[in-house]
Design a protein around this motif. Sequence first.
Motif, PDB file in Angstrom:
ATOM      1  N   ASP A 186       0.436  14.274  -5.506  1.00 40.58           N
ATOM      2  CA  ASP A 186       1.591  13.660  -4.848  1.00 40.58           C
ATOM      3  C   ASP A 186       1.540  12.147  -4.984  1.00 40.58           C
ATOM      4  N   LYS A 187       2.525  11.514  -4.386  1.00 37.70           N
ATOM      5  CA  LYS A 187       2.654  10.063  -4.488  1.00 37.70           C
ATOM      6  C   LYS A 187       2.890   9.495  -3.100  1.00 37.70           C
ATOM      7  N   MET A 188       2.612   8.224  -2.963  1.00 40.79           N
ATOM      8  CA  MET A 188       2.835   7.568  -1.676  1.00 40.79           C
ATOM      9  C   MET A 188       3.223   6.119  -1.951  1.00 40.79           C
ATOM     10  N   HIS A 189       4.320   5.721  -1.326  1.00 42.75           N
ATOM     11  CA  HIS A 189       4.710   4.311  -1.396  1.00 42.75           C
ATOM     12  C   HIS A 189       4.005   3.559  -0.281  1.00 42.75           C
ATOM     13  N   ILE A 190       3.560   2.364  -0.574  1.00 46.56           N
ATOM     14  CA  ILE A 190       2.960   1.582   0.498  1.00 46.56           C
ATOM     15  C   ILE A 190       3.263   0.104   0.278  1.00 46.56           C
ATOM     16  N   HIS A 191       3.540  -0.562   1.370  1.00 45.88           N
ATOM     17  CA  HIS A 191       3.768  -2.011   1.347  1.00 45.88           C
ATOM     18  C   HIS A 191       2.597  -2.668   2.062  1.00 45.88           C
ATOM     19  N   ARG A 207      -1.504  -6.928   6.921  1.00 46.43           N
ATOM     20  CA  ARG A 207      -1.660  -5.545   6.463  1.00 46.43           C
ATOM     21  C   ARG A 207      -2.406  -5.576   5.139  1.00 46.43           C
ATOM     22  N   GLU A 228      -4.611  -2.396  10.848  1.00 44.68           N
ATOM     23  CA  GLU A 228      -3.717  -2.630   9.718  1.00 44.68           C
ATOM     24  C   GLU A 228      -4.440  -2.654   8.376  1.00 44.68           C
ATOM     25  N   ARG A 272      -6.182  -0.472   5.403  1.00 43.75           N
ATOM     26  CA  ARG A 272      -6.334   0.866   4.829  1.00 43.75           C
ATOM     27  C   ARG A 272      -7.378   0.796   3.717  1.00 43.75           C
ATOM     28  N   HIS A 294       6.792  -8.083 -10.179  1.00 41.96           N
ATOM     29  CA  HIS A 294       7.088  -8.271  -8.755  1.00 41.96           C
ATOM     30  C   HIS A 294       5.997  -7.656  -7.869  1.00 41.96           C
ATOM     31  N   TYR A 309       4.183  -5.124  -8.115  1.00 42.79           N
ATOM     32  CA  TYR A 309       4.220  -3.669  -7.978  1.00 42.79           C
ATOM     33  C   TYR A 309       3.006  -3.125  -8.728  1.00 42.79           C
ATOM     34  N   ARG A 368      -3.586  11.457  -5.782  1.00 42.29           N
ATOM     35  CA  ARG A 368      -2.384  10.818  -5.229  1.00 42.29           C
ATOM     36  C   ARG A 368      -2.131   9.518  -5.971  1.00 42.29           C
ATOM     37  N   TRP A 405      -0.571   6.045  -5.657  1.00 44.67           N
ATOM     38  CA  TRP A 405      -0.055   5.080  -4.694  1.00 44.67           C
ATOM     39  C   TRP A 405       0.818   4.073  -5.420  1.00 44.67           C
ATOM     40  N   ARG A 416       3.618  -2.079  -3.137  1.00 46.17           N
ATOM     41  CA  ARG A 416       4.366  -3.330  -3.234  1.00 46.17           C
ATOM     42  C   ARG A 416       3.587  -4.311  -2.378  1.00 46.17           C
TER      43      ARG A 416
END
Lengths: 113, 198, 1007
Positions: free
Chosen positions: C165-170, C195, C237, C239, C252, C254, C277, C279, C282
């Motif tokens: 799977d994939k996960m977006h994270i800022h 963060r 905050e 990870r 940018h 990414y 996964r 990730w 951004r």
Amino acid sequence: MLTINCPWCGPRDETEFGFGGEAHRTRPADPSALSDAEWAEFLFMRTNPKGLHRERWVHSHGCRRWFNVERHTVTNEITRVYQMGSASEAAETAPAAEQAPATAAIEKQGSRS
Amino acid sequence: MADTLIRQGGATRFTQAVASLGANTGNGTRLAELTPPGQINLRGRPSDPRFVRTVGAVLGCVLPLNANTVTSAAEVTVLWLGPDEWLLVTPAGEETALIARLREALGDIHAAVTDVTGNRTRLRLSGPGARETLMKGCSLDLHPRGFRPGQCAQTLLARGGIILHQIDDAPTYDIYPRRSFSEYTWMWLSDAVAEYQR
Amino acid sequence: MTKAEFRTPTGGRIDRGRPVNFTFNGKALQGYAGDTLASALLANGIHLVGRSFKYHRPRGILSAGSEEPNALIQLERGNRTEPNLRATQIEIYEGLVASSQNAWPNVETDVGSINNVLSKIFVAGFYYKTFMHPQSFWMKVYEPVIRRAAGLGKAPVEPDPDFYDKMHIHCDVLVAGSGPAGLMAALAAAKTGARVVIADEQNEFGGSLLASRETIDGKPAADWVRDTVEELKRFPEVRLLPRTTVTGYYDHNYLIMAERRTDHLPRGLAPKVSRQRLWKVRASQVVLATGAHERPLVFADNDRPGVMLADAARTYANRFGTLPGKRAVVLTNNDSAYQAALDLADAGVAIAAIVDLRTQLGGPLAAQAKQRGIRILTNSAVTATYGAKRVTGVDVMTINGSGESVIGAPTKIDCDLVLMSGGWNPAVHLFSQSTGKLRYDDALACFVPNVSMQAERSAGACKATFTLAGCLAEGAAAGAEAAKAAGHGEGEVPALPSVERTEPQQPIRPLWVVPSTDLVGHGKAKHFVDFQNDVSAADVLLASREGYQSVEHLKRYTTTGMGTDQGKTSNVNALAILAKSLASPIPQVGTTTFRPPYTPTTYGVLAGRDVGELADPARHTPMHSWHVAHNALFEDVGQWKRPWYFPQGSEDLHAAVRRECRAVRSSVGVLDASTLGKIDIQGPDAAQFLNRVYTNAFLKLEIGKCRYGVMCKEDGMVMDDGVTTRLGPNHFLMTTTTGNAAKVLDWLEDYLQTEWPDLRVFLTSVTEHYATASIAGPKAREVVAELAPDLDMSAEAFPYMSYREAVVAGVPARIFRISFTGELSYEINVPAYNGLYVWEQIMRVGAKHGITPYGTETMHVLRAEKGYIIVGQETDATVTPQDLGMGWVVSKQKPDFIGKRSFSREDTSRSDRKQLVGLLTEDPNEVLPEGAQLTATADGHPPIPMIGHVTSSYYSETLGRSIALALVKDGFQRMDQHIFAPLGGKTVKCAVTKPVFYDPEGVRLHG
Ligand SMILES: [Zn+2]
């Protein structure tokens, strides 16, 4: 993937947007007054700069607004984002990218130029 | 007869549309389809004070003019969709009367009030894993610093467009896919939420 | 079963209380929890793990990290098998099954090693030179042979049982790497409240500190790591992502990271958790703390198993409690190998000699080595290695004054391990991916980050800072600065932990090719540069002589750096040798481009959940479940699933379509038309707006009337068509084609927002608000009348091309009397949430008339019989309305509309453009293939000019013969003439006709 700062919704991934080609190309008010060559110039000719390029994007998966982006074609850096009709020079000093989405500015709509 | 007809949800292949999700107890994260609410698309110029005032008076709440925000009154929730566009969400069946009241009140003010109840269905995702479930397919910054209860966004969830509305800090989200994307969105969410379910 | 002789008695980060059983090449072995496959193999005395790509030379474990070129492993079998994994990165687990690649029948006895004997023909560019002629041999002989011989691992042939799977994270600060610089950066940033995401490709944080015997804050480095990680975990905050490789750095800020979530566990244990996964990060700011890679030395026969990077050996001893040999010769051109020698000596490895290319010694490390009685040979080179599947000894000689050659007699030294250190390459891969510019540092002999192009900063060894104190300080500063730049803190740098003082290193002596008795390429010895792709110094020099003087050309000609390791250990050596042969400075030669991914990444993790039914959304209409229940087969129209036809019994497509066509023409049929785009248009200028975007007039359309319209782009080419209805003075409903619905809306908004912002018009998509049933056929009126008893259905009260609102089956509805079949027809729109119910009522009421559901295929046939176009089938963005014979839809009166000006352009107004005509084949049963090319003559010598192509072609049940539509050059002038469709084996003669085949007067339509 670019982050594009929609002037209305704020920063979003490029996937939410559609590209609309070069900005500031105004549809002639009276196309019938143009020669074939002039009309062809409007229809087909575009600049292709290595450097800053002003272009149109639409927030297709968001607010559906069209707006202008100034992007460096080599680095992909976006130097300005500004609403349709806001004069391109007005944004020179303060990049629109840093402005909060301004709802009232809807009235600033104007032509592509 | 129409009043007695069941309004069909969009993901009924997987679940009957339910009236409400009920209280979310325990640590599980839950996904459900809610009965499709009444939905009205409102267009108008925010710079026209008559428009803003008139709509506010009819709705009983101010029109949200700030991007990505939501206001609500007793019987209507108003989601900002764009600088001149809002989605009014009402209890199922209440939309017709509200449309009539809005149109009458707006008179010749330049505006558009359109019944879009069928356009979208409503899914609700709630619980401790809800945020990460969405993060699997949504590129928005959903961190509490970036997206809070009372905010909404039109965005993409995986390969389908949605309107996302955060309800509370559970967190609970209402997700409005377009009706034709309901089954896809349901399948995608139920797959993504699985690791947070018990 | 770990052989105690290759384990240190104590120490290391392995858990000696947890033995782990695994098999390698069929042999049962044992390691400990915490071992990599490489460390476990070494602990069992196994160095020979693979065969090289081209020559099939025996190869051993070279490194201890992701840069490993040799130890490529086929892991597991069956549906979970995976090739090209690096033994140095595989964490062992109970039951692991691994085997060598690129060896047949096995790694010990490899018949491919004959290539080694033939190596003279496998020189640089050998693919290009050897397999050129004859051309026909390429596909049939050369390629399969090369593929079999050169195969890396084997891809699985069965479906992957795991999911990804994939996960977006800022985040405010992303830290790539968790060595001393990375940990300090994360800590500094975390303290500001930012963060923070910190990722490291290894199973635990600490990077080089995990293999270090240094102390930090008075405690062992690994303890400091443990405490720092615990501290980081306390920040809400932050990870922490171990086993996560930052693999791509894009525009940018990414970045993508690949996390291995379950690869360290026995397979199939965690069904709810994705195996890996992706990730998508951004990051406001990035801190690169990616460390450095030790460089091999390019010396004679430097590829025997047992030849290893010096620091890797140190890592095996210190971190894994594994001794890679018993008696080592160390070859170095810099100080760092001395630390390795000292650590290995302490761990129990006899250091036979340190062979130093440098002429003079200095510094505390050399002093320590001397003090311990280690034999040090300065200004010396290893000129030969001995041994077949394991090194058994080396020759050492003195280097001459120029550094180009050796003098005197060789001294042979027995050993089972050769440790080499050619200096260090900062891991600038991510920095370069971010488009940052590199600089060559002459003193350190490596490339270092120079100009940043994105919001990132490098810290520690990846910017050539090699002291512990320096790495900690740089990391802390970078973390604090990054947090500040992201809006957190004031750039305050946290207190730095105390470390032992380190003396400055003695300068490196970069001899890019270690001299030996023969000139490179002249003796039997090979000086390998790229171990994985078997590129030697001789290949580089040959390529240079043959004119491949750009590093990018060199790479492709010799294949150096093109393996799965992407040249992490070889690129700098290769380009330095090239530079020397060109007598150019290294910066002038430059590096090849660093591209993502940093290390090989599974397709699975790139696909994520976009597989199977989640690969692409299937859009369904409200009546979809009914169609499924009634045996519909579906056609993809964009993402929509539209019923294609509804077979009954054993009917095939043709039988079903013939039956459906008969039903519509003779009685009544019903089509699910919900997918058509629908745009609600409101505002005082709505009519004016439509007048500008359609080619025909809309200003005077009466309320309650419908009008067909065509939209062109400014170039005059047809873009879309559909029916628009006036619902009120300032209110219209536009329909678009199914496929163009979103595009048309964007395009209309474009004009409203940018060209004509003065027009007061609002557009709202109502495509999905309505379910649409199109009821067509002579009995259509009776069906609708029964459903809507309050509506006057007479032809006078409800004529063709008009619209009424009514209650249909109890549901408020809009009814449009429009037709796409040529029959009497009504399109009923009801809210989508009642669509299925109304459809069922239509079927119930229509049953007495034999109402027949029909699909898109029948719709296509019926409309083709009438000559109605389908945008995208009869048009392709080069077709004007006039080309379609639809000049009637283009207003002559309107002064302007989109596309008008282009109709008078020279090319657009030509009379001999491709024009839409009908075609009737001479044989009425011959159905032309769509897309068939058309010619003016039946025979002649090729090339025969093509004059057009078939756009639509069907068997018409109504007419009892085939019909076709075609775009034909000068078609209007060819009416009643014959043209030809050459179809390979035969040529079909066709009569050119008008494109309307059925009821040209429209009698049925208006009935
Ligand atoms: Zn937007």
